[in-house]
Design a protein around this motif. Sequence first.
Motif: not given
Length: 202
Positions: A126-135
């Motif tokens: 998910g950290d490569g798919k959704y901005l809030s998870i990456a953040a």
Amino acid sequence: MLASHYYEGKVEAGCDEAGRGCLAGSVYAAAVILPDGYQNELLNDSKQLTEKKRYQLREIIERDAVAWAVGIVTPEEIDKINILNASILAMHRALDQLKVRPEAVIVDGNRFKKYKDLPHTTIVKGDGKYLSIAAASILAKTYRDDYMNKLAEEYPQYDWLSNKGYPTKKHREAIRQFGVTPYHRKSYNLLGDGQLSLQFED
């Protein structure tokens, strides 16, 4: 471009953790709520970014986020409840501290325990798919790195400045030579030999 939201029309918090596979140190997690329709093409999974880029993005995330928080679970707690439960607890602690209440939660990975009565979705990578998870991955990683760098001053022989507590050859050799610190996770196979062969004193 990473997606801005999973749940349409809900205030959504993205969560991720750092330090799960480490032999030493606390596990850190972050929860981030970004503004509706937020875009930032520099945001990505923290593992894909250089250290310098992560710290630059941390400042941007903290400035732009509607709310953000970091949760911590100690090595002692990890040994009591295991690392999976500790990772989830760290995320819950981060969510507890958010100044804005989320209406839904999205989480990196495939395991999570319900937080209050909120709907949640686990997203593998998910950290490569959704901005809030990456953040969240960037905040968790950089705050944990800061913490491990401080511990490295206290215990320089374990090379935590470069390995951040992960099981490198040098880290394991130092455990063999110098024994364990109060920051090591005693429930882990610290020497990597397939068994818990170290004797720990209470």
